[in-house]
Write an enzyme that holds these catalytic residues in place. Structure first.
Site, PDB file in Angstrom:
ATOM      1  N   TYR A 179       0.844  -1.200   0.000  1.00  0.00           N
ATOM      2  CA  TYR A 179       0.000   0.000   0.000  1.00  0.00           C
ATOM      3  C   TYR A 179       0.879   1.250   0.000  1.00  0.00           C
ATOM      4  O   TYR A 179       1.675   1.476   0.922  1.00  0.00           O
ATOM      5  CB  TYR A 179      -0.967   0.006   1.186  1.00  0.00           C
ATOM      6  CG  TYR A 179      -2.047  -1.067   1.100  1.00  0.00           C
ATOM      7  CD1 TYR A 179      -2.345  -1.699  -0.111  1.00  0.00           C
ATOM      8  CD2 TYR A 179      -2.775  -1.444   2.218  1.00  0.00           C
ATOM      9  CE1 TYR A 179      -3.324  -2.673  -0.206  1.00  0.00           C
ATOM     10  CE2 TYR A 179      -3.759  -2.431   2.135  1.00  0.00           C
ATOM     11  CZ  TYR A 179      -4.027  -3.034   0.921  1.00  0.00           C
ATOM     12  OH  TYR A 179      -4.993  -3.999   0.833  1.00  0.00           O
ATOM     13  N   HIS A 199      -1.541 -12.195  -0.002  1.00  0.00           N
ATOM     14  CA  HIS A 199      -2.411 -11.197  -0.626  1.00  0.00           C
ATOM     15  C   HIS A 199      -3.186 -11.722  -1.845  1.00  0.00           C
ATOM     16  O   HIS A 199      -4.368 -11.436  -2.012  1.00  0.00           O
ATOM     17  CB  HIS A 199      -1.543  -9.996  -1.019  1.00  0.00           C
ATOM     18  CG  HIS A 199      -2.285  -8.697  -1.082  1.00  0.00           C
ATOM     19  ND1 HIS A 199      -1.662  -7.499  -0.899  1.00  0.00           N
ATOM     20  CD2 HIS A 199      -3.569  -8.395  -1.300  1.00  0.00           C
ATOM     21  CE1 HIS A 199      -2.544  -6.514  -1.019  1.00  0.00           C
ATOM     22  NE2 HIS A 199      -3.717  -7.038  -1.266  1.00  0.00           N
ATOM     23  N   GLY A 234     -12.420   1.572   3.919  1.00  0.00           N
ATOM     24  CA  GLY A 234     -11.172   2.169   3.427  1.00  0.00           C
ATOM     25  C   GLY A 234     -11.165   3.679   3.431  1.00  0.00           C
ATOM     26  O   GLY A 234     -10.350   4.298   2.757  1.00  0.00           O
TER      27      GLY A 234
END
Ligand SMILES: NC(=O)c1ccc[n+]([C@@H]2O[C@H](COP(=O)([O-])OP(=O)(O)OC[C@H]3O[C@@H](n4cnc5c(N)ncnc54)[C@H](OP(=O)(O)O)[C@@H]3O)[C@@H](O)[C@H]2O)c1
Length: 306
Positions: A52, A118, A271
């Site tokens: 990220y 992931h 988010g």
């Protein structure tokens, strides 16, 4: 806030988690405010990934932890590894261990509570993954393990070789992106809605007590952005607004309440980077949609029932 005990663990977690993908370019002061807003709402779960902001999201979060080390024990921190953007997915032992150590450095913490793989690696050698998990666990760097975007059989393969239970599968799921629900509802029909694209992941995770963490809970898609106030989703917005008025919350809370209403006991990852939006989202915990309201929202996103 609602809480529950994550199956296979001793962790009591908030039903809503804060996703930290979008904080990379925020200032330390802004991230500090966001973290305090989350904790004030009772959110104790924070989702990261090594990629990220190319590590910047973990780094800015870590700077807040450096300012306030006392916050660490109030948090459950999850991070992910195994995507090398644009190049490969990498489940090698070397990559997994190196990635976790780099995340710990950035986050200014000695351990993460949960590590997720992931995205599936086509070259996954489950024995090697199991060795990496053992080494990280034995060194006290990771307490629990899970995956993201994995099919049931991919999880079974990993689970065959590792003694650590796979406790989480983080998956894209919202009222608009509901592939795992559509296929179950349309079982054995000819239409595209019936296509099983995930190997029955929803029922599998329920059977195995693997917590589903929905991601992009108010996003239509990467390209379209959020479906909130999006004219392409007018009918859905109308129904969300009616329910928002009824429950005295915002449309975002209704979208998240739709996920919380599912009996699989999912943990949506929100988010937002805005403390105000986070507060609104948390109100989802005060909403208990009726069965009909849940279906009204599903149908308003232009999906059929067979
Ligand atoms: N495992 C995976 O493959 C994967 C992939 C993607 C994401 N994730 C995880 O899931 C988390 C959430 O993903 P996401 O950020 O794409 O999803 P999201 O929570 O659906 O969307 C966030 C976007 O919607 C806006 N938004 C959120 N709440 C809002 C509200 N109450 N009112 C108005 N706008 C609102 C946000 O803008 P504002 O900041 O202005 O509120 C932001 O642009 C990430 O942080 C990450 O942790 C995982």
């Amino acid at each position: 806030m609602l809480y529950y005990q994550l199956p296979h663990t001793d962790l009591t977690v908030s039903r809503i988690a804060l996703g930290c993908m979008r904080i990379a370019d925020k200032s330390v002061d802004d991230v500090e405010k966001l973290i305090y807003a989350a904790l004030d709402e009772g959110i104790n779960f924070f989702d990261h990934a090594d990629i990220y902001g190319a590590g910047k999201s973990e780094a800015v979060f870590g700077e807040v932890l450096q300012r306030h080390p006392e916050l660490r024990e109030k948090m459950i921190i999850q991070t992910k590894c195994a995507i090398v953007p644009g190049k490969r997915y990498d489940f090698s032992k070397e990559h997994i261990i190196k990635s976790v150590k780099a995340s710990l450095d950035r986050l200014h913490t000695d351990y993460v509570d949960i590590l997720l793989l992931h995205r599936p690696d086509a070259l996954c050698d489950p024995k090697e993954v199991a060795e990496a998990f053992d080494e990280l666990y034995d060194a006290g760097l990771v307490k629990y393990f899970g995956v993201s975007n994995h099919t049931p059989l991919q999880i079974e393969l990993l689970q065959k070789y590792t003694k650590h239970p796979i406790i989480i599968n983080q998956l894209q799921l919202s009222i608009v992106h509901s592939v795992m629900i559509d296929s179950g509802l349309n079982m054995n029909m000819k239409e595209a809605w019936a296509q099983d694209k995930d190997g029955g992941v929803l029922d599998y995770c329920r059977l195995k007590d693997i917590t589903i963490q929905p991601w992009s809970v108010v996003q239509a898609s990467w390209a379209e952005g959020t479906f909130l106030d999006n004219p392409d989703y007018q009918k859905l917005n109308d129904v969300m607004q009616e329910l928002a008025d009824e429950y005295h919350v915002t449309k975002s809370a209704i979208a998240i309440a739709w996920l919380l209403r599912h009996p699989a006991c999912m943990q949506p990852i929100v988010g937002t980077t805005s403390p105000a939006h986070l507060k609104e989202s948390s109100q989802a915990c005060d909403v208990q949609l009726t069965r009909q309201q849940w279906y009204d929202l599903y149908l308003a996103s232009e999906k059929p029932l067979p």
